[in-house]
Design an enzyme around this catalytic site. Structure first.
Site, PDB file in Angstrom:
ATOM      1  N   ASP A 123      21.409  44.056 -24.110  1.00 24.67           N
ATOM      2  CA  ASP A 123      21.182  43.368 -23.082  1.00 24.67           C
ATOM      3  C   ASP A 123      22.454  42.624 -22.614  1.00 24.67           C
ATOM      4  O   ASP A 123      22.451  41.727 -21.710  1.00 24.67           O
ATOM      5  CB  ASP A 123      20.024  42.407 -23.099  1.00 24.67           C
ATOM      6  CG  ASP A 123      18.790  43.295 -22.750  1.00 24.67           C
ATOM      7  OD1 ASP A 123      18.700  44.067 -22.017  1.00 24.67           O
ATOM      8  OD2 ASP A 123      17.672  42.864 -23.504  1.00 24.67           O
ATOM      9  N   ASP A 140      14.967  50.108 -19.036  1.00 28.26           N
ATOM     10  CA  ASP A 140      15.643  48.614 -18.787  1.00 28.26           C
ATOM     11  C   ASP A 140      17.133  48.548 -18.939  1.00 28.26           C
ATOM     12  O   ASP A 140      18.084  48.219 -18.227  1.00 28.26           O
ATOM     13  CB  ASP A 140      15.223  47.540 -19.617  1.00 28.26           C
ATOM     14  CG  ASP A 140      13.683  47.458 -19.839  1.00 28.26           C
ATOM     15  OD1 ASP A 140      13.070  48.578 -20.170  1.00 28.26           O
ATOM     16  OD2 ASP A 140      13.245  46.626 -20.078  1.00 28.26           O
TER      17      ASP A 140
HETATM   18  N1  GLY Z   1      14.231  44.046 -20.526  1.00 29.16           N
HETATM   19  C1  GLY Z   1      13.159  43.692 -20.598  1.00 29.16           C
HETATM   20  C2  GLY Z   1      12.047  43.470 -19.676  1.00 29.16           C
HETATM   21  O1  GLY Z   1      12.190  43.899 -18.490  1.00 29.16           O
HETATM   22  O2  GLY Z   1      11.182  42.695 -19.855  1.00 29.16           O
END
Ligand code: GLY
Length: 401
Positions: free
Chosen positions: A118, A180
């Site tokens: 992330d 994601d």
């Molecule tokens: N990337 C984690 C979420 O969207 O909850």
């Protein structure tokens, strides 16, 4: 007879005026967008003042009503400084710039963090926006180092960046990749341009291609998680972690995919990414379970629809993505995507979703869902709902000016 005629005429006129007035209220304008950003500035200045330790980041409201502040290592840490940067960009207020700089500072250690996929969210929203607006060369160095850390998570056999280092609820995942992760590629495209190292571009496009092949169903809805075999690179399991069911369509996942492929098209001009983004947008917008106000239920197949939570964060990401995507398509999709984004912004800006001043622990939007099956962050404000809402408002204003 004449009297009745006038009475009828007057009644029709009255109904017409009332309906004009009502429809006027529903129209979202540049002035509405500006009013919402002015409100966001007040809320975020209040939020900033409420922070005791500047190296902690407001993420949501906990069940006890208190703001949950997270450490730099949390995947959402970059959104608060990122929002401050956007608000500085909009207003030109030096005070907001200082706040953003102070908030950024706590994230510098992330540049050597190889334990998360992330880093794009965490570093590009914070330092990326900071660099764009200040040209601070320290930010550039921090970002390039961070991009190399993110690149260490790429595996050429799988053709993806690994999302999580844990093995899943049954301890049997080998190489989980979540949809994601498309969002973190923007950071790598930026790094390719700035560093001149083509590796970043190769990783970003390979990840996007592998995800396009394995994460999507024939109707362009996406799985949340795909687990890969590390020896063969084959997808060995597809399902969900935060959605309702393995074969459902978790709302925010659809939004991440839409935003991700729109951004990939911007960065590469590869028509397959544009096609993918259009198809995802149509999946979302044509879905029978899309509510009338276009603020998505947390999962398109949540069993309790319509009596289930909305996810304002998924709606905000969708609106921002559609406002970019409509630039790249012809009619009638252009109008469809623009109007849909406008409708989402209008809904999110209504009292049903937008907080009152000084309420909502200074978050802007109410009613998001983080992880419903995990019984976590259900119907709460989320810092990334605010970030993408602010981004979408800015995009909306930029389009009109
Ligand atoms: N990337 C984690 C979420 O969207 O909850």
């Amino acid at each position: 007879m004449k009297k009745i005629y006038y009475l009828l005429l007057f009644s029709c006129l009255f109904v017409f005026m009332v309906s004009c007035n009502n429809s006027k209220k529903e129209i979202f304008t540049v002035d509405s967008a500006k009013e919402n950003l002015e409100f966001a500035i007040k809320q975020y200045e209040g939020m900033y003042s409420s922070i005791e330790d500047i190296a902690t980041y407001p993420r949501n409201i906990q069940k006890n009503g208190e703001t949950h502040f997270v450490n730099p290592e949390d995947w959402t840490s970059g959104f608060f400084p990122g929002s401050l940067w956007y608000l500085f960009e909009y207003s030109g207020e030096e005070e907001l710039k200082e706040m953003a700089e102070n908030s950024n500072a706590g994230l510098e250690t992330l540049k050597t963090n190889t334990g998360t996929h992330d880093l794009g969210f965490m570093m590009y929203c914070s330092y990326g926006n900071g660099l764009r607006l200040t040209e601070n060369s320290d930010y550039k160095d921090i970002l390039v180092e961070g991009a190399y850390s993110l690149a260490t998570r790429f595996d050429s056999i799988v053709g993806c960046i690994k999302s999580w280092d844990w093995q899943g609820p049954n301890n049997n995942w080998q190489y989980p990749v979540i949809v994601d992760n498309m969002m973190n590629l923007e950071f790598l495209f930026w790094a390719a341009k700035v560093s001149g190292d083509e590796l970043f571009y190769k990783i970003a496009t390979t990840h996007a291609n592998t995800t396009m092949k394995n994460h999507f169903r024939d109707d362009y809805s996406s799985y949340h998680v795909v687990d890969y075999d590390t020896l063969t690179g084959e997808a060995r399991w597809k399902g969900t972690h935060q959605g309702y069911a393995d074969e459902s369509a978790w709302a925010r996942g659809q939004a991440w995919g839409l935003y991700g492929y729109t951004m990939c098209y911007r960065e590469t001009k590869d028509p397959s990414y544009l096609e993918q983004a259009k198809n995802i947008a149509n999946y979302i917008l044509d879905h029978p379970n899309l509510p009338d106000d276009f603020v998505l239920y947390w999962d398109f197949f949540a069993p309790d629809i319509p009596n289930t939570e909305r996810d304002a964060s998924a709606a905000a990401v969708t609106a921002s993505a559609l406002l970019e995507l409509q630039n790249y398509v012809e009619e009638p999709l252009k109008t469809k995507f623009f109007n849909s984004a406008e409708k989402i912004l209008s809904s999110l800006s209504s009292p049903a979703y937008r907080a009152e001043e000084n309420e909502n622990n200074y978050f802007i939007l109410k009613h998001s869902v983080g992880h419903k099956p995990g019984n976590s962050e259900i119907d709460t404000p989320l810092n990334y709902a605010d970030y993408y809402y602010i981004e979408a408002l800015k995009r909306y204003i930029d389009l009109s000016e």
